[in-house]
Motif scaffolding. Sequence first.
Motif, PDB file in Angstrom:
ATOM      1  N   PHE A 126       0.850  -1.192   0.000  1.00 18.49           N
ATOM      2  CA  PHE A 126       0.000   0.000   0.000  1.00 18.49           C
ATOM      3  C   PHE A 126       0.886   1.242   0.000  1.00 18.49           C
ATOM      4  O   PHE A 126       2.077   1.187   0.304  1.00 18.49           O
ATOM      5  N   GLY A 127       0.283   2.373  -0.356  1.00 21.56           N
ATOM      6  CA  GLY A 127       1.024   3.626  -0.365  1.00 21.56           C
ATOM      7  C   GLY A 127       0.253   4.699  -1.090  1.00 21.56           C
ATOM      8  O   GLY A 127      -0.985   4.701  -1.101  1.00 21.56           O
ATOM      9  N   ALA A 128       0.976   5.611  -1.742  1.00 24.26           N
ATOM     10  CA  ALA A 128       0.385   6.695  -2.516  1.00 24.26           C
ATOM     11  C   ALA A 128       1.153   6.825  -3.819  1.00 24.26           C
ATOM     12  O   ALA A 128       2.377   6.649  -3.848  1.00 24.26           O
ATOM     13  N   THR A 129       0.433   7.153  -4.899  1.00 22.64           N
ATOM     14  CA  THR A 129       1.039   7.225  -6.220  1.00 22.64           C
ATOM     15  C   THR A 129       0.521   8.451  -6.969  1.00 22.64           C
ATOM     16  O   THR A 129      -0.678   8.721  -6.964  1.00 22.64           O
ATOM     17  N   LEU A 130       1.430   9.162  -7.612  1.00 18.78           N
ATOM     18  CA  LEU A 130       1.086  10.200  -8.581  1.00 18.78           C
ATOM     19  C   LEU A 130       1.414   9.638  -9.956  1.00 18.78           C
ATOM     20  O   LEU A 130       2.555   9.247 -10.212  1.00 18.78           O
ATOM     21  N   HIS A 131       0.412   9.573 -10.823  1.00 19.20           N
ATOM     22  CA  HIS A 131       0.634   8.942 -12.122  1.00 19.20           C
ATOM     23  C   HIS A 131      -0.124   9.679 -13.211  1.00 19.20           C
ATOM     24  O   HIS A 131      -1.067  10.445 -12.950  1.00 19.20           O
ATOM     25  N   PHE A 132       0.299   9.453 -14.454  1.00 15.92           N
ATOM     26  CA  PHE A 132      -0.445   9.950 -15.597  1.00 15.92           C
ATOM     27  C   PHE A 132      -1.638   9.038 -15.847  1.00 15.92           C
ATOM     28  O   PHE A 132      -1.573   7.833 -15.626  1.00 15.92           O
ATOM     29  N   MET A 133      -2.714   9.641 -16.304  1.00 19.00           N
ATOM     30  CA  MET A 133      -3.900   8.865 -16.644  1.00 19.00           C
ATOM     31  C   MET A 133      -3.849   8.476 -18.113  1.00 19.00           C
ATOM     32  O   MET A 133      -3.371   9.243 -18.962  1.00 19.00           O
ATOM     33  N   ASP A 134      -4.326   7.269 -18.393  1.00 15.65           N
ATOM     34  CA  ASP A 134      -4.497   6.815 -19.762  1.00 15.65           C
ATOM     35  C   ASP A 134      -5.906   6.244 -19.891  1.00 15.65           C
ATOM     36  O   ASP A 134      -6.759   6.481 -19.030  1.00 15.65           O
ATOM     37  N   SER A 135      -6.152   5.475 -20.944  1.00 18.83           N
ATOM     38  CA  SER A 135      -7.505   4.984 -21.182  1.00 18.83           C
ATOM     39  C   SER A 135      -7.913   3.866 -20.233  1.00 18.83           C
ATOM     40  O   SER A 135      -9.086   3.481 -20.185  1.00 18.83           O
ATOM     41  N   GLY A 136      -6.965   3.298 -19.464  1.00 18.86           N
ATOM     42  CA  GLY A 136      -7.286   2.270 -18.484  1.00 18.86           C
ATOM     43  C   GLY A 136      -7.616   2.873 -17.130  1.00 18.86           C
ATOM     44  O   GLY A 136      -7.604   4.100 -16.952  1.00 18.86           O
ATOM     45  N   LEU A 137      -7.905   2.018 -16.173  1.00 14.93           N
ATOM     46  CA  LEU A 137      -8.221   2.467 -14.818  1.00 14.93           C
ATOM     47  C   LEU A 137      -6.962   2.385 -13.953  1.00 14.93           C
ATOM     48  O   LEU A 137      -6.522   1.288 -13.602  1.00 14.93           O
ATOM     49  N   ASP A 138      -6.359   3.545 -13.676  1.00  4.98           N
ATOM     50  CA  ASP A 138      -5.154   3.629 -12.838  1.00  4.98           C
ATOM     51  C   ASP A 138      -4.005   2.807 -13.418  1.00  4.98           C
ATOM     52  O   ASP A 138      -3.228   2.190 -12.683  1.00  4.98           O
ATOM     53  N   THR A 139      -3.871   2.815 -14.743  1.00  7.76           N
ATOM     54  CA  THR A 139      -2.842   2.011 -15.400  1.00  7.76           C
ATOM     55  C   THR A 139      -1.736   2.854 -16.025  1.00  7.76           C
ATOM     56  O   THR A 139      -0.793   2.307 -16.598  1.00  7.76           O
ATOM     57  N   GLY A 140      -1.820   4.192 -15.916  1.00  8.47           N
ATOM     58  CA  GLY A 140      -0.873   5.063 -16.599  1.00  8.47           C
ATOM     59  C   GLY A 140       0.498   5.113 -15.942  1.00  8.47           C
ATOM     60  O   GLY A 140       0.713   4.609 -14.833  1.00  8.47           O
ATOM     61  N   VAL A 146       5.171   6.456  -2.997  1.00  8.43           N
ATOM     62  CA  VAL A 146       5.770   6.216  -1.684  1.00  8.43           C
ATOM     63  C   VAL A 146       5.004   5.087  -1.005  1.00  8.43           C
ATOM     64  O   VAL A 146       3.766   5.111  -0.977  1.00  8.43           O
ATOM     65  N   PRO A 147       5.701   4.078  -0.458  1.00  9.46           N
ATOM     66  CA  PRO A 147       4.994   2.995   0.244  1.00  9.46           C
ATOM     67  C   PRO A 147       4.549   3.429   1.626  1.00  9.46           C
ATOM     68  O   PRO A 147       5.098   4.362   2.219  1.00  9.46           O
ATOM     69  N   LEU A 148       3.548   2.736   2.143  1.00  8.61           N
ATOM     70  CA  LEU A 148       3.029   2.981   3.483  1.00  8.61           C
ATOM     71  C   LEU A 148       2.745   1.635   4.131  1.00  8.61           C
ATOM     72  O   LEU A 148       2.017   0.809   3.579  1.00  8.61           O
ATOM     73  N   GLU A 149       3.322   1.420   5.292  1.00  7.69           N
ATOM     74  CA  GLU A 149       3.136   0.156   5.993  1.00  7.69           C
ATOM     75  C   GLU A 149       1.687   0.003   6.451  1.00  7.69           C
ATOM     76  O   GLU A 149       1.084   0.936   6.988  1.00  7.69           O
ATOM     77  N   VAL A 150       1.131  -1.181   6.237  1.00  7.74           N
ATOM     78  CA  VAL A 150      -0.181  -1.521   6.791  1.00  7.74           C
ATOM     79  C   VAL A 150       0.068  -2.161   8.150  1.00  7.74           C
ATOM     80  O   VAL A 150       0.598  -3.264   8.248  1.00  7.74           O
ATOM     81  N   ARG A 151      -0.307  -1.479   9.213  1.00  7.49           N
ATOM     82  CA  ARG A 151      -0.026  -1.942  10.565  1.00  7.49           C
ATOM     83  C   ARG A 151      -1.084  -2.943  11.033  1.00  7.49           C
ATOM     84  O   ARG A 151      -2.219  -2.926  10.560  1.00  7.49           O
ATOM     85  N   PRO A 152      -0.727  -3.816  11.969  1.00  3.43           N
ATOM     86  CA  PRO A 152      -1.710  -4.783  12.472  1.00  3.43           C
ATOM     87  C   PRO A 152      -2.939  -4.143  13.100  1.00  3.43           C
ATOM     88  O   PRO A 152      -4.007  -4.760  13.127  1.00  3.43           O
ATOM     89  N   ASP A 153      -2.804  -2.911  13.598  1.00  3.71           N
ATOM     90  CA  ASP A 153      -3.944  -2.237  14.216  1.00  3.71           C
ATOM     91  C   ASP A 153      -4.682  -1.311  13.248  1.00  3.71           C
ATOM     92  O   ASP A 153      -5.620  -0.616  13.650  1.00  3.71           O
ATOM     93  N   ASP A 154      -4.283  -1.289  11.987  1.00  5.92           N
ATOM     94  CA  ASP A 154      -4.965  -0.433  11.015  1.00  5.92           C
ATOM     95  C   ASP A 154      -6.332  -0.991  10.656  1.00  5.92           C
ATOM     96  O   ASP A 154      -6.498  -2.187  10.409  1.00  5.92           O
ATOM     97  N   THR A 155      -7.307  -0.111  10.603  1.00  5.92           N
ATOM     98  CA  THR A 155      -8.561  -0.364   9.917  1.00  5.92           C
ATOM     99  C   THR A 155      -8.502   0.393   8.587  1.00  5.92           C
ATOM    100  O   THR A 155      -7.572   1.170   8.342  1.00  5.92           O
ATOM    101  N   ALA A 156      -9.487   0.186   7.732  1.00  8.39           N
ATOM    102  CA  ALA A 156      -9.516   0.953   6.487  1.00  8.39           C
ATOM    103  C   ALA A 156      -9.553   2.448   6.778  1.00  8.39           C
ATOM    104  O   ALA A 156      -8.952   3.249   6.055  1.00  8.39           O
ATOM    105  N   HIS A 157     -10.239   2.828   7.848  1.00 10.33           N
ATOM    106  CA  HIS A 157     -10.351   4.248   8.189  1.00 10.33           C
ATOM    107  C   HIS A 157      -9.004   4.833   8.599  1.00 10.33           C
ATOM    108  O   HIS A 157      -8.595   5.885   8.086  1.00 10.33           O
ATOM    109  N   THR A 158      -8.293   4.176   9.509  1.00  9.84           N
ATOM    110  CA  THR A 158      -7.016   4.727   9.951  1.00  9.84           C
ATOM    111  C   THR A 158      -5.989   4.685   8.822  1.00  9.84           C
ATOM    112  O   THR A 158      -5.178   5.613   8.676  1.00  9.84           O
TER     113      THR A 158
END
Length: 257
Positions: A126-140, A146-158
């Motif tokens: 998981f993480g965050a990405t800045l990318h160019f858009m093309d005709s696909g869905l998030d494929t540009g 930047v990666p982001l660690e998914v912690r054992p105490d993470d919910t989708a909200h946190t």
Amino acid sequence: MIRYALAGDRQIAVDCLRFMLDQGAKPEALLLPSPDRATHGAHLRDLSGLPDDRVLIGPEFRQPGGIELLGSLDLDYIVGVHFPYIIPTEVLALPRIGVLNLHPALLPYNRGWHTPSWAIIDQTPFGATLHFMDSGLDTGDIVAQVPLEVRPDDTAHTLYRRALDLELELFQEAWPLLLSGHPPRTAQPGGSGTRHDRSELGAERRLDLDRALPVGEVLRTLRALTTGDPDEAAYFEEAGRRYRVQVVITPEEPGEA
């Protein structure tokens, strides 16, 4: 200075617009969701200072008048920040450099919707990405991520809240690359990654009380369905009544028992 239109919504779009304005970059146009979908449309309009004829609402950006307006503005970029519409190829072709998208995921993983939830369920990076858009869905092509660690105490909200902070940091750090007019473009690897449509998470919400599953799988599902919206929570039914389930996970401090 670059010439851009902002296509976005939510507080993250407000934060990115405020940052660009602080850098002396005012948008040439604003693309907003329709009022029934927008959460921060009024704030973005006020902050941009743009007249009404430079603000495109809902699908107007892909209609003839909207395409004509955007084509007349000599744009370098359209900057997408949590903009909830598919952008057609005729609009993708309008800016000189391209259409950008700030996405809360570490592409090519978790293309599409509900990215923190699926990162927890699928146990994907998981993480965050800045990318160019093309005709696909998030494929540009990727500009930066930047990666982001998914912690054992993470919910989708946190996890989502932490991803939003990371998205803003990523955008700010990538700003000089955008100003250069020649931002890096790294193609996403073909045949890898994951994608989920908007409707898929609904199939995960109903808990079958008689179904035997590993505790870890059940816990991941509950974490993934604990969002900022109680209506998105997992649920079970008993005696004709529905019960929503959200979880809070509190890690112990070292030395606690």
